[in-house]
Design an enzyme around this catalytic site. Structure first.
Site, mmCIF file in Angstrom:
data_model
loop_
_atom_site.group_PDB
_atom_site.id
_atom_site.type_symbol
_atom_site.label_atom_id
_atom_site.label_comp_id
_atom_site.label_asym_id
_atom_site.label_seq_id
_atom_site.Cartn_x
_atom_site.Cartn_y
_atom_site.Cartn_z
ATOM 1 N N VAL A 195 0.677 -1.381 0.299
ATOM 2 C CA VAL A 195 0.043 -0.234 -0.037
ATOM 3 C C VAL A 195 0.883 0.889 -0.475
ATOM 4 C CG1 VAL A 195 -1.701 -1.160 1.355
ATOM 5 C CG2 VAL A 195 -0.097 -0.304 2.885
ATOM 6 N N ASN A 200 -6.806 0.169 5.487
ATOM 7 C CA ASN A 200 -6.997 -0.653 6.277
ATOM 8 C C ASN A 200 -5.359 -0.715 7.164
ATOM 9 O OD1 ASN A 200 -7.498 -2.070 9.560
ATOM 10 N ND2 ASN A 200 -7.061 -3.712 8.103
ATOM 11 N N SER A 238 -7.897 5.280 14.902
ATOM 12 C CA SER A 238 -7.256 4.314 16.004
ATOM 13 C C SER A 238 -7.398 5.829 17.204
ATOM 14 C CB SER A 238 -5.603 3.991 16.507
ATOM 15 O OG SER A 238 -5.557 3.994 17.528
ATOM 16 N N TYR A 253 3.632 6.809 15.679
ATOM 17 C CA TYR A 253 2.481 5.780 15.088
ATOM 18 C C TYR A 253 1.281 7.110 15.483
ATOM 19 C CZ TYR A 253 -1.213 2.529 15.563
ATOM 20 O OH TYR A 253 -2.911 1.347 15.443
ATOM 21 N N ALA A 301 1.035 10.425 15.555
ATOM 22 C CA ALA A 301 0.806 11.199 14.479
ATOM 23 C C ALA A 301 0.420 10.721 12.503
ATOM 24 C CB ALA A 301 2.273 11.982 14.123
ATOM 25 N N SER A 302 0.968 9.229 13.304
ATOM 26 C CA SER A 302 0.290 8.778 11.374
ATOM 27 C C SER A 302 -1.484 9.326 11.941
ATOM 28 C CB SER A 302 0.893 6.997 11.180
ATOM 29 O OG SER A 302 0.864 6.448 12.175
ATOM 30 N N LYS A 303 -1.809 8.127 12.841
ATOM 31 C CA LYS A 303 -2.637 8.317 12.257
ATOM 32 C C LYS A 303 -4.058 9.366 12.623
ATOM 33 C CE LYS A 303 -3.435 3.863 12.355
ATOM 34 N NZ LYS A 303 -4.022 3.033 11.254
HETATM 35 P P1 NAI Z 1 -2.689 -6.842 11.261
HETATM 36 O O1 NAI Z 1 -0.233 -6.686 12.082
HETATM 37 O O2 NAI Z 1 -3.221 -8.386 12.741
HETATM 38 O O3 NAI Z 1 -2.849 -7.446 10.162
HETATM 39 C C1 NAI Z 1 -1.989 -5.583 9.231
HETATM 40 C C2 NAI Z 1 -2.141 -6.625 7.789
HETATM 41 O O4 NAI Z 1 -1.807 -5.549 7.022
HETATM 42 C C3 NAI Z 1 -1.013 -7.817 7.566
HETATM 43 O O5 NAI Z 1 -1.513 -9.285 7.037
HETATM 44 C C4 NAI Z 1 0.235 -6.838 7.519
HETATM 45 O O6 NAI Z 1 0.635 -7.794 6.128
HETATM 46 C C5 NAI Z 1 -0.607 -6.462 6.406
HETATM 47 N N1 NAI Z 1 0.318 -5.200 5.904
HETATM 48 C C6 NAI Z 1 1.231 -4.187 6.697
HETATM 49 N N2 NAI Z 1 2.218 -3.468 5.210
HETATM 50 C C7 NAI Z 1 1.371 -4.315 4.569
HETATM 51 C C8 NAI Z 1 1.683 -3.099 3.438
HETATM 52 N N3 NAI Z 1 2.988 -2.307 3.139
HETATM 53 N N4 NAI Z 1 0.924 -3.030 2.163
HETATM 54 C C9 NAI Z 1 -0.015 -3.791 2.416
HETATM 55 N N5 NAI Z 1 -0.069 -4.622 3.605
HETATM 56 C C10 NAI Z 1 0.226 -4.948 4.724
HETATM 57 O O7 NAI Z 1 -3.122 -5.379 12.400
HETATM 58 P P2 NAI Z 1 -4.512 -5.219 13.168
HETATM 59 O O8 NAI Z 1 -4.619 -5.277 14.043
HETATM 60 O O9 NAI Z 1 -5.503 -5.742 12.331
HETATM 61 O O10 NAI Z 1 -4.467 -3.151 12.291
HETATM 62 C C11 NAI Z 1 -4.917 -3.468 11.588
HETATM 63 C C12 NAI Z 1 -5.382 -2.025 11.370
HETATM 64 O O11 NAI Z 1 -6.172 -1.364 12.390
HETATM 65 C C13 NAI Z 1 -4.321 -1.032 11.145
HETATM 66 O O12 NAI Z 1 -4.109 0.133 11.238
HETATM 67 C C14 NAI Z 1 -3.578 -0.230 12.638
HETATM 68 O O13 NAI Z 1 -3.411 0.601 13.340
HETATM 69 C C15 NAI Z 1 -5.214 -0.214 13.241
HETATM 70 N N6 NAI Z 1 -5.639 -0.327 14.210
HETATM 71 C C16 NAI Z 1 -5.325 -1.567 15.455
HETATM 72 C C17 NAI Z 1 -5.632 -1.599 16.786
HETATM 73 C C18 NAI Z 1 -4.832 -3.193 17.293
HETATM 74 O O14 NAI Z 1 -5.634 -2.639 18.748
HETATM 75 N N7 NAI Z 1 -4.599 -4.183 17.336
HETATM 76 C C19 NAI Z 1 -5.861 -0.267 17.489
HETATM 77 C C20 NAI Z 1 -6.876 0.641 16.006
HETATM 78 C C21 NAI Z 1 -5.706 0.849 15.126
#
Ligand code: NAI
Length: 249
Positions: free
Chosen positions: A59, A85, A139, A153, A155-157
């Site tokens: 992405v 996402n 987030s 993190y 700041a990005s959000k």
């Molecule tokens: P996760 O680590 O389980 O899943 C993230 C997915 O994004 C992975 O499948 C990974 O391969 C993919 N990914 C990473 N870099 C990528 C790239 N450059 N191009 C394409 N795909 C890529 O993470 P999770 O927890 O599901 O997080 C999803 C979103 O939710 C993120 O933006 C995270 O910052 C946000 N978030 C998560 C929270 C949490 O407590 N888990 C809380 C608030 C926000």
């Protein structure tokens, strides 16, 4: 009848955590799903599971992002929902006194620039249709002062929230809704990795969640399906919090 019958959704980061739960929820609600992620093996397995389509896309790469939406349009004829996402948490100590410029840049690229690239690439399709719902994952840390020591993190959000508000307002009269999703802590590999590095952090965080637990990814996916569906037809430019009360505690 599913709430997403006839709709086509593109989900980045669809191989894990919140993205994966949303892929399954969208499919269960009747949508055609394009899964975009770096993980080719897992991506194909998930696509088979939900009768969807997988695209390997980084992405942070404008060409990959353009190809991902072009694939969705070619395969299914339209794009109704873009769930932007994919995201990472910082690799090392991300307090402002420690974090370096390379680590900072990496987090901005994956968490913020990617959202800019995805919105820029999908909007022309939605403008042509005269409809669409964009959901950008931010987030809870972007709406409150949390002592997380995660400066790049957070700041990005915050950037995701600001960009989303502006786009929501700009395209409101074009039939396109743009919202931020602000999850609280969610039980996913991203959070588990963070807590593995700093085990006390889980307990510290939990104390502040009024519901006394972390979210399951499926609870976040339910909110994404709502924002993607016509049930949320008057909701745009919001910071949509799904945080168990954390940001108002
Ligand atoms: P996760 O680590 O389980 O899943 C993230 C997915 O994004 C992975 O499948 C990974 O391969 C993919 N990914 C990473 N870099 C990528 C790239 N450059 N191009 C394409 N795909 C890529 O993470 P999770 O927890 O599901 O997080 C999803 C979103 O939710 C993120 O933006 C995270 O910052 C946000 N978030 C998560 C929270 C949490 O407590 N888990 C809380 C608030 C926000």
């Amino acid at each position: 009848m599913g709430k997403l019958d006839g709709k086509v959704g593109v989900i980045t980061g669809g191989c894990s955590g919140i993205g994966l739960a949303t892929v399954r929820k969208f499919a269960a609600e009747g949508a055609k799903v394009v899964i975009a992620d770096l993980d080719e093996v897992r991506g194909k397995e998930i696509a088979d599971e939900v009768d969807g389509s997988f695209v390997r896309a980084d992405v942070t790469d404008a060409d990959d992002v353009a190809a991902m939406f072009a694939h969705a349009k070619e395969t299914y004829g339209r794009i109704d929902i873009a769930f932007n996402n994919a995201g990472i948490s910082p690799a090392d100590d991300d307090s402002i006194l420690k974090t370096g410029i390379d680590a900072w840049d990496r987090v901005q690229n994956v968490n913020l620039t990617s959202v800019y690239l995805c919105c820029k690439a999908v909007l022309p399709y939605m403008l042509e249709q005269g409809s669409g719902s964009i959901i950008n994952t931010a987030s809870f840390v972007a709406v409150m002062g949390a002592a997380t020591s995660q400066i790049s993190y957070t700041a990005s959000k915050g950037g995701v929230l600001a960009m989303t508000r502006e786009l929501g307002v700009q395209f409101a009269r074009k039939g396109i809704r743009v919202n931020s999703l602000c999850p609280g802590p969610v039980n996913t590999p991203l959070l588990q990795e963070l807590f593995a590095k700093d085990p006390e952090r889980a307990a510290r965080r939990l104390v502040h969640v009024p519901m006394g637990r972390f979210a399951e990814p499926e609870e976040i996916a339910n909110a994404v399906a709502f924002l993607g569906s016509d049930e949320s037809s008057f909701i745009t430019a919001t910071d949509f919090l799904v945080d168990g009360g954390l940001s108002n505690a």
